[in-house]
Every structure is written in structure tokens, then in C-alpha cells.
Motif scaffolding. Structure first.
Motif, PDB file in Angstrom:
ATOM      1  N   GLN A  56     -36.567 -28.696   2.274  1.00 36.74           N
ATOM      2  CA  GLN A  56     -36.335 -27.877   1.086  1.00 36.74           C
ATOM      3  C   GLN A  56     -36.912 -26.492   1.323  1.00 36.74           C
ATOM      4  O   GLN A  56     -38.096 -26.324   1.603  1.00 36.74           O
ATOM      5  CB  GLN A  56     -36.998 -28.504  -0.140  1.00 36.74           C
ATOM      6  N   LEU A  57     -36.053 -25.493   1.186  1.00 35.90           N
ATOM      7  CA  LEU A  57     -36.459 -24.095   1.295  1.00 35.90           C
ATOM      8  C   LEU A  57     -36.299 -23.445  -0.069  1.00 35.90           C
ATOM      9  O   LEU A  57     -35.230 -23.542  -0.681  1.00 35.90           O
ATOM     10  CB  LEU A  57     -35.600 -23.349   2.319  1.00 35.90           C
ATOM     11  N   THR A  58     -37.339 -22.795  -0.559  1.00 38.11           N
ATOM     12  CA  THR A  58     -37.284 -22.092  -1.840  1.00 38.11           C
ATOM     13  C   THR A  58     -37.559 -20.617  -1.589  1.00 38.11           C
ATOM     14  O   THR A  58     -38.565 -20.265  -0.969  1.00 38.11           O
ATOM     15  CB  THR A  58     -38.309 -22.655  -2.834  1.00 38.11           C
ATOM     16  N   THR A  59     -36.648 -19.767  -2.068  1.00 42.75           N
ATOM     17  CA  THR A  59     -36.743 -18.324  -1.839  1.00 42.75           C
ATOM     18  C   THR A  59     -36.767 -17.609  -3.185  1.00 42.75           C
ATOM     19  O   THR A  59     -35.718 -17.432  -3.812  1.00 42.75           O
ATOM     20  CB  THR A  59     -35.552 -17.824  -1.003  1.00 42.75           C
ATOM     21  N   PRO A  60     -37.939 -17.220  -3.671  1.00 43.51           N
ATOM     22  CA  PRO A  60     -38.001 -16.527  -4.965  1.00 43.51           C
ATOM     23  C   PRO A  60     -37.308 -15.173  -4.958  1.00 43.51           C
ATOM     24  O   PRO A  60     -36.682 -14.787  -5.940  1.00 43.51           O
ATOM     25  CB  PRO A  60     -39.513 -16.373  -5.204  1.00 43.51           C
ATOM     26  N   THR A  61     -37.434 -14.427  -3.875  1.00 44.80           N
ATOM     27  CA  THR A  61     -36.888 -13.078  -3.801  1.00 44.80           C
ATOM     28  C   THR A  61     -35.881 -13.001  -2.662  1.00 44.80           C
ATOM     29  O   THR A  61     -36.185 -13.408  -1.531  1.00 44.80           O
ATOM     30  CB  THR A  61     -38.015 -12.046  -3.552  1.00 44.80           C
ATOM     31  N   LYS A  62     -34.712 -12.503  -2.947  1.00 48.52           N
ATOM     32  CA  LYS A  62     -33.635 -12.462  -1.963  1.00 48.52           C
ATOM     33  C   LYS A  62     -34.091 -11.754  -0.689  1.00 48.52           C
ATOM     34  O   LYS A  62     -34.673 -10.674  -0.730  1.00 48.52           O
ATOM     35  CB  LYS A  62     -32.419 -11.739  -2.545  1.00 48.52           C
ATOM     36  N   GLY A  63     -33.839 -12.416   0.442  1.00 43.72           N
ATOM     37  CA  GLY A  63     -34.164 -11.822   1.726  1.00 43.72           C
ATOM     38  C   GLY A  63     -35.618 -11.911   2.120  1.00 43.72           C
ATOM     39  O   GLY A  63     -36.004 -11.378   3.168  1.00 43.72           O
ATOM     40  N   GLN A  64     -36.454 -12.593   1.301  1.00 40.39           N
ATOM     41  CA  GLN A  64     -37.890 -12.644   1.581  1.00 40.39           C
ATOM     42  C   GLN A  64     -38.402 -14.078   1.686  1.00 40.39           C
ATOM     43  O   GLN A  64     -39.560 -14.360   1.407  1.00 40.39           O
ATOM     44  CB  GLN A  64     -38.670 -11.879   0.509  1.00 40.39           C
ATOM     45  N   GLY A  65     -37.509 -14.983   2.081  1.00 40.45           N
ATOM     46  CA  GLY A  65     -37.916 -16.371   2.230  1.00 40.45           C
ATOM     47  C   GLY A  65     -38.183 -16.733   3.672  1.00 40.45           C
ATOM     48  O   GLY A  65     -38.130 -15.892   4.573  1.00 40.45           O
ATOM     49  N   PHE A  66     -38.478 -18.001   3.896  1.00 43.19           N
ATOM     50  CA  PHE A  66     -38.726 -18.489   5.241  1.00 43.19           C
ATOM     51  C   PHE A  66     -37.441 -18.530   6.057  1.00 43.19           C
ATOM     52  O   PHE A  66     -36.354 -18.780   5.518  1.00 43.19           O
ATOM     53  CB  PHE A  66     -39.322 -19.902   5.197  1.00 43.19           C
ATOM     54  N   THR A  67     -37.564 -18.307   7.330  1.00 39.85           N
ATOM     55  CA  THR A  67     -36.500 -18.617   8.266  1.00 39.85           C
ATOM     56  C   THR A  67     -37.014 -19.689   9.208  1.00 39.85           C
ATOM     57  O   THR A  67     -38.201 -19.761   9.513  1.00 39.85           O
ATOM     58  CB  THR A  67     -36.062 -17.382   9.080  1.00 39.85           C
ATOM     59  N   VAL A  68     -36.092 -20.547   9.621  1.00 41.94           N
ATOM     60  CA  VAL A  68     -36.433 -21.685  10.470  1.00 41.94           C
ATOM     61  C   VAL A  68     -35.867 -21.423  11.858  1.00 41.94           C
ATOM     62  O   VAL A  68     -34.659 -21.235  12.009  1.00 41.94           O
ATOM     63  CB  VAL A  68     -35.865 -22.993   9.890  1.00 41.94           C
ATOM     64  N   GLU A  69     -36.724 -21.398  12.852  1.00 42.65           N
ATOM     65  CA  GLU A  69     -36.305 -21.174  14.230  1.00 42.65           C
ATOM     66  C   GLU A  69     -36.543 -22.452  15.031  1.00 42.65           C
ATOM     67  O   GLU A  69     -37.672 -22.757  15.416  1.00 42.65           O
ATOM     68  CB  GLU A  69     -37.096 -20.011  14.843  1.00 42.65           C
ATOM     69  N   PRO A  70     -35.493 -23.251  15.282  1.00 41.72           N
ATOM     70  CA  PRO A  70     -35.670 -24.526  15.983  1.00 41.72           C
ATOM     71  C   PRO A  70     -36.280 -24.326  17.364  1.00 41.72           C
ATOM     72  O   PRO A  70     -36.154 -23.258  17.981  1.00 41.72           O
ATOM     73  CB  PRO A  70     -34.246 -25.085  16.077  1.00 41.72           C
ATOM     74  N   PHE A  71     -36.918 -25.368  17.834  1.00 47.76           N
ATOM     75  CA  PHE A  71     -37.513 -25.351  19.164  1.00 47.76           C
ATOM     76  C   PHE A  71     -36.465 -24.974  20.202  1.00 47.76           C
ATOM     77  O   PHE A  71     -35.299 -25.355  20.089  1.00 47.76           O
ATOM     78  CB  PHE A  71     -38.108 -26.728  19.479  1.00 47.76           C
ATOM     79  N   ASN A  72     -36.872 -24.219  21.198  1.00 49.43           N
ATOM     80  CA  ASN A  72     -35.949 -23.648  22.172  1.00 49.43           C
ATOM     81  C   ASN A  72     -35.016 -24.690  22.787  1.00 49.43           C
ATOM     82  O   ASN A  72     -35.442 -25.794  23.138  1.00 49.43           O
ATOM     83  CB  ASN A  72     -36.724 -22.968  23.303  1.00 49.43           C
ATOM     84  N   ILE A  73     -33.747 -24.322  22.916  1.00 50.30           N
ATOM     85  CA  ILE A  73     -32.778 -25.143  23.632  1.00 50.30           C
ATOM     86  C   ILE A  73     -32.118 -24.281  24.697  1.00 50.30           C
ATOM     87  O   ILE A  73     -32.066 -23.052  24.578  1.00 50.30           O
ATOM     88  CB  ILE A  73     -31.715 -25.739  22.681  1.00 50.30           C
ATOM     89  N   ARG A  74     -31.630 -24.906  25.719  1.00 51.90           N
ATOM     90  CA  ARG A  74     -30.989 -24.192  26.824  1.00 51.90           C
ATOM     91  C   ARG A  74     -29.479 -24.217  26.625  1.00 51.90           C
ATOM     92  O   ARG A  74     -28.879 -25.287  26.480  1.00 51.90           O
ATOM     93  CB  ARG A  74     -31.351 -24.830  28.161  1.00 51.90           C
ATOM     94  N   LEU A  75     -28.874 -23.051  26.592  1.00 53.67           N
ATOM     95  CA  LEU A  75     -27.432 -22.931  26.469  1.00 53.67           C
ATOM     96  C   LEU A  75     -26.855 -22.517  27.817  1.00 53.67           C
ATOM     97  O   LEU A  75     -27.340 -21.574  28.457  1.00 53.67           O
ATOM     98  CB  LEU A  75     -27.064 -21.898  25.407  1.00 53.67           C
ATOM     99  N   ASP A  76     -25.834 -23.209  28.240  1.00 52.84           N
ATOM    100  CA  ASP A  76     -25.202 -22.922  29.523  1.00 52.84           C
ATOM    101  C   ASP A  76     -24.039 -21.964  29.354  1.00 52.84           C
ATOM    102  O   ASP A  76     -23.274 -22.042  28.379  1.00 52.84           O
ATOM    103  CB  ASP A  76     -24.706 -24.224  30.162  1.00 52.84           C
ATOM    104  N   LYS A  77     -23.900 -21.089  30.303  1.00 48.81           N
ATOM    105  CA  LYS A  77     -22.819 -20.118  30.300  1.00 48.81           C
ATOM    106  C   LYS A  77     -21.471 -20.828  30.394  1.00 48.81           C
ATOM    107  O   LYS A  77     -21.327 -21.846  31.059  1.00 48.81           O
ATOM    108  CB  LYS A  77     -22.995 -19.154  31.478  1.00 48.81           C
TER     109      LYS A  77
END
Length: 599
Positions: A536-557
Motif C-alpha cells: 500500500q502506497l499513500t501519497t498525500p501530495t501529488k508527486g511527493q510520494g514514495f517510489t519503489v525501485e526493485p532490486f537490480n535485475i540484468r537486462l540482456d540486449k
């Protein structure tokens, strides 16, 4: 405020019972809305009465007009057994002849007559909090049950007081009860402060327990009702207001039950959309049975008594048949309380309350720098809030309570069926100040067990005597829930938030520090696509909430990837923004999520 539940990420390479002898009655819900075709009165009668008398009458109590003709008990097909073992019959009544607000309804069986309040309201989106007397829960305006956790505060006039909700919401404390009521009403300046406080609570998703007790307990005069009407009409359309606090220890203050019943009817006549509460210290709540929808009790046992004294008040509240929550002591050092509770005692009192059926906790009192003066004690209250958030899936939505019989008398324990996978949760409290070993059933009957909160002392170990009066453990799940639906090609770590090393803190991602400190990220066990959790993400003010950055994954070309997610919004047309920082050129993808309402 925007509130979002992220259910799963995949990034894959392809009314209160009235009592008359052995007869009880209460409404199934408070309030009923004008959209209900059939209102339901819940009636409990002893087996002896049911055998002797079969015809049950429901009528408006003040003038005796029938809402229903007599009902033959043998024809009642629907019934249920509540979590405390009482069997309730469901009797339909016609709402069309009732006005909005509270109406006293009488139930007569075998010469015994009892009375209860039926409240009728117009359905108002985002404003109607419902007491569900069948499930024994409080429902938010979206129809979702929640465990309320929070505290009293002394007011909202100081910056320190106003900062409490923002400081506590990251710990899952979703409920605040400020003392606001004034016998002479509020000045314009005070109203500005109160309404700003309500606005901020609404942005953060904090439910406000709105105080009316100074007005409600005044003598019966025209000026009193005028002041109450002004107060209620000023806040009744505010979505942060969850309930009205009508009386503070009325028995100890000698308040006439008839006065509070009149105040109850008055409030319901102005705003029938919210439940009414009262807190009791030194009187049987049954004395005030027709003036509250949710009961409260505030036993403060530390240091002169045991936390187990809470069960005495709990039993009185259970006898009313209404949902209840407990005011747990978090103060001390003056008056008759020589010291405040230790962390272990906070844990004992909280678990005893929840194990015996409370729908939540409102600590008395949170006053930073004053109560509790030891931050270790308040830190334990915060930890407990997060633990019971994790237990919501079992307590709120799972199967019926499970009888747990410890082999040792000083252990209080109970269990709940889990909402998924046929598992169950058990919690136990050592209510005495002496070590104890509590053996669990043999492994062949319970093949696996996992501590929900790993920092806790293991239940099979010898519990050390923490604090002055009680030792506590927390909760276990049998067997552990396994995630079975995640695509094995999923590249994300912990994609459905099932790995929760610390209560309500999702593993496997970085989260930024938002500009608005009222923003929150908390795991939620009430909703899920896979396993048990969502985020659950709650953002009281637009554009000022948490962002979630998942643990690094490797993307292949030169490889094609698929992004899949599930999300539920409680606000219409909420936009999610996905960005891929390591791609050149950078790619951003907005996604609109439409509001979903429960039925």
C-alpha cells in the motif's frame, strides 16, 4: 490523498444488544442505508425460551406500531454464531416507515421485551463508516474492514500535537483521538486549526475519532443542542471523521444514561453516517447500552495490578454484543500511577486486548516529550501496530476464531483461520511474571511453524520475566504460506511482497525519501493476487510520494521483456508512473488506474 495497493509486480523474460433476561437484540449494521431492501435485527434467545415460545414480535417502541407482523422462530432460516459463541437469529424488518437517524425498536418474545436502536441513513460515498455486527468489525467507507490502531492526543492547538499523526502513520497507526470538545463551542480561529488538522489526516489516510464529550454531557438545554448541531454540521462532510466520541467515563462522572441516549439520538438525527463510541472505566457498559455503537474500556493496571485485569472489562463489553476496542495505558508517573508501563507490559496489554476480541487499540496517551516518557515503551507500541497490521488477514478476513487450549493455565492464547491456503495463526501471552515453557502439538499434527515476527522469543523456549508483571510472545502461522503463483521466469526479487523480514516492511527494493513525510509504504495482508501480501502506497501530495525501485535485475540486449502489474486505487483516475533509468534513451510510462469500490 491518493491510496494505491500494488498487488504484484512481474518483470518476466517472456446495535447494541438490548438485554431482557435471556433475550438480546441488536441491529445487524449501523447504519442501514435507504438502499437496503430489508433491515435485519439480530436476536439471541436461550434454548429454553425458544422451546417455550415461537412467535417473535418486532415493533417501534415509542408508540407500539408494528414494523413487522409476528415472526415464527421455526421459519427463520438464517442465523450465525458469533466469535464469542452466541447464536443469533436474523429477523428482517421494513425500513420504509422509519425516518433517517435513530429509532428505538422493541423485540418481544415469551413476555420478555428488549429494545435496541435502528439507524437509517442516506448512503454518502466516502462518508459512511459502518459497524458490522455480524462480523463484529468496523468497515471504512470503501467497505473494507480494518484494525484501528492509534492513540489519544490532548488537542490540536500545538505544533507537537498536530505532528503526531504524521509521525505515527509510517508505523501503521491509522487512528487518532484528539480531545477537541469545548462546552462553549469553538472560536473561528480554533475551527480553522481543527479543519486544517482534519484535512491533513485525510491526506494521509488517518481516521479521526471526533470528540463531542464536553457538549454531549452538558445538561439538557436548548443552547446545548444548538452547539452540538453546529459542531456536527461543521465536520459531518469531512471524510477524515470516522466516529463520534460521545462520553468519557460517564459512570465515573455520574452521567445519566437517559441524557446520553438523547444525545445519541440527536447526533444520529444530524449525521447518521458514523458510529458513536463511549469509554467506560468503572461501570458496566450495559447501563448505557442504547447510547453507543462501539464500546471502549480504559483499565489502567500498571503498576498496581496485572495486565490480565483487562479481561474483566473485555467480558463486560462482550456481553453488550457490540464491537469494542481497548484504551491501553501508555502513561504513568503521577496521580495513582507511580510509573508508566514497560515495553513488555505494553505488549502484554495490547495482545490480551486483541486476543480477547478487540477490534483495535487507542493508547492513552501519546504526548511527545511527556507520555510515554520512555521512548522504548512507545517504540513497542509502534511495533505492535505493525504486527497487527500483518495479522489483519487472519483477524479481519480469515475464518472463525480457533479455540487454542494451552497446557499451562498462565498462558492466554487464541487463533484465527487465515484467509488463504487453509493456514491458521495462533498468538499467546504469558500473563504472569514467571518463566514458562509452552510445548506445541507434535510435528505430525502441525508439520511446520514460522514466527511471524522473528525478533520475538520462540514460543517453545523458556520465556524470561521481562518487566514487572508479564512476559509475552507474539504470533505464529501454521504452516507457513507458500507463494505458488509467481511465474518462475519472473526476474524480480520478491515480486509479490511475500518476503517480509520485518512487519509491514517489504524486502527487495529501495524506497526514496519523499518530500511529503506523510507519505507511507506498508505491506497489506487484506488484499493480494499471489500469496498473502500487497504493497500500500499513500501519497498525500501529488508527486511527493514514495517510489519503489526493485532490486537490480540484468537486462540482456536485443531481448524482449514483459511488464505486468496489478493495482487497485481508491481514488478515481490515479496515475502510476513507471520509469526505466538504465535505458537509453530514458523511458517513462504513465498508467491510469481507475477507482475500484467493494460491494
Amino acid at each position: 490523498m491518493s491510496k494505491l495497493l500494488l498487488l504484484i509486480f512481474a518483470f518476466a523474460s517472456l446495535e447494541g444488544p438490548a438485554r431482557g433476561g435471556n433475550l438480546l437484540a441488536k441491529p445487524a449494521r449501523v447504519p442501514f442505508t435507504d438502499e437496503d431492501k430489508d433491515a435485519v435485527i439480530l436476536v439471541h434467545a436461550s434454548v429454553r425460551i425458544q422451546r417455550q415460545c415461537q412467535d417473535l414480535f418486532v415493533h417501534i417502541a415509542d408508540d407500539g406500531k408494528l414494523l413487522e407482523s409476528r415472526t415464527h422462530i421455526g421459519d427463520i432460516a438464517t442465523s450465525h454464531t458469533d466469535q464469542f459463541g452466541l447464536q443469533w437469529m436474523h429477523v428482517s424488518v421494513d425500513l420504509r416507515r422509519l425516518p433517517l437517524g435513530a429509532t428505538t425498536v422493541g423485540v418481544t418474545l415469551c413476555g420478555a421485551a428488549v429494545f435496541t436502536k435502528v439507524v437509517k441513513a442516506q448512503l454518502k460515498e466516502r462518508l459512511t463508516y459502518t459497524v458490522d455486527n455480524i462480523r463484529g468489525k468496523l468497515l471504512d467507507p470503501n467497505g473494507f474492514a480494518f484494525i484501528l490502531f492509534g492513540s489519544y492526543i490532548y488537542g490540536v492547538t500545538t505544533e507537537v500535537e498536530r505532528a503526531v499523526p504524521e509521525a505515527e502513520i509510517p508505523f501503521g497507526m491509522n487512528w487518532i483521538g484528539p480531545y477537541l470538545s469545548e462546552a462553549k463551542g469553538h472560536t473561528n480561529e480554533t475551527w480553522t486549526t481543527i479543519l486544517a488538522f482534519l484535512d491533513r489526516c485525510e491526506e494521509m489516510g488517518v481516521h479521526v475519532h471526533y470528540d463531542l464529550h464536553q457538549l454531549a454531557t452538558l445538561p439538557d438545554t436548548p443552547s446545548k443542542w444548538q452547539l452540538m448541531e453546529t459542531e456536527i454540521k461543521t465536520v459531518m462532510n469531512h471524510p477524515a471523521v470516522a466516529a463520534y466520541y460521545l462520553a468519557d467515563e460517564p459512570g465515573g462522572n455520574g452521567i445519566d444514561p437517559a441524557l446520553l441516549e438523547k444525545a445519541y439520538d440527536f447526533v444520529k438525527g444530524v449525521d447518521p453516517n458514523r458510529p458513536i463510541t463511549e469509554v467506560f472505566c468503572c461501570v458496566d457498559p450495559a447501563k448505557y447500552i442504547n447510547s453507543f455503537d462501539i464500546g471502549m474500556a480504559d483499565p489502567y493496571p500498571i503498576p498496581t495490578s496485572s495486565p490480565f485485569i483487562i479481561t474483566v472489562k473485555v467480558n463486560q463489553l462482550i456481553a453488550t454484543g457490540k464491537p469494542f476496542f481497548i484504551v491501553v495505558q501508555s502513561f504513568g508517573g503521577g496521580e495513582i500511577w507511580e510509573r508508566q508501563p514497560t515495553p513488555a507490559e505494553e505488549r502484554a496489554m495490547t495482545y490480551i486486548a486483541m486476543l480477547t476480541g478487540a477490534i483495535g487499540i487507542q493508547y492513552f496517551v501519546r504526548s511527545p516529550g511527556q507520555f510515554p516518557y520512555a521512548e522504548t515503551s512507545w517504540s513497542e507500541c509502534r511495533r505492535l501496530s505493525l504486527e497487527f497490521r500483518e495479522l489483519s488477514s487472519a483477524i479481519l478476513i480469515g475464518g472463525p476464531r480457533v479455540n487454542v487450549t494451552p497446557s499451562i493455565s498462565q498462558i492466554l492464547a487464541t487463533g484465527w483461520g487465515e484467509r488463504v491456503n487453509g493456514t491458521w495463526v495462533v498468538a499467546a501471552v504469558n500473563v504472569e511474571n514467571s518463566p514458562v515453557t509452552l510445548p506445541l502439538p507434535p510435528r505430525r499434527s502441525l508439520p511446520a511453524r514460522r514466527a511471524l515476527f522473528p525478533a520475538a522469543v520462540d514460543v517453545v523456549a523458556r520465556l524470561p520475566p521481562l518487566g514487572a508483571t508479564a512476559c509475552v510472545k507474539t504470533a505464529y502461522r501454521f504452516p507457513p504460506i507458500k507463494s505458488t503463483q509467481v511465474n518462475p521466469a519472473n526476474l524480480l526479487a520478491n515480486p509479490s511482497f511475500e518476503q517480509v523480514t520485518s512487519p509491514s516492511g517489504p524486502d527487495g527494493a529501495y524506497l526514496n525519501v519523499p518530500a511529503d513525510h506523510g507519505s507511507t509504504y506498508l505491506t497489506d495482508t487484506r488484499f493480494s493476487v499471489d500469496g498473502l501480501h500487497s504493497l500500500q502506497l499513500t501519497t498525500p501530495t501529488k508527486g511527493q510520494g514514495f517510489t519503489v525501485e526493485p532490486f537490480n535485475i540484468r537486462l540482456d540486449k536485443d531481448t524482449e521483456y514483459e511488464l505486468t502489474f496489478w493495482a487497485v486505487s481508491r481514488q478515481a483516475n490515479l496515475t502510476l508512473l513507471f520509469s526505466f533509468s538504465d535505458l537509453t534513451p530514458a523511458c517513462e510510462s504513465p498508467v491510469t488506474v481507475h477507482c475500484v469500490h467493494s460491494s
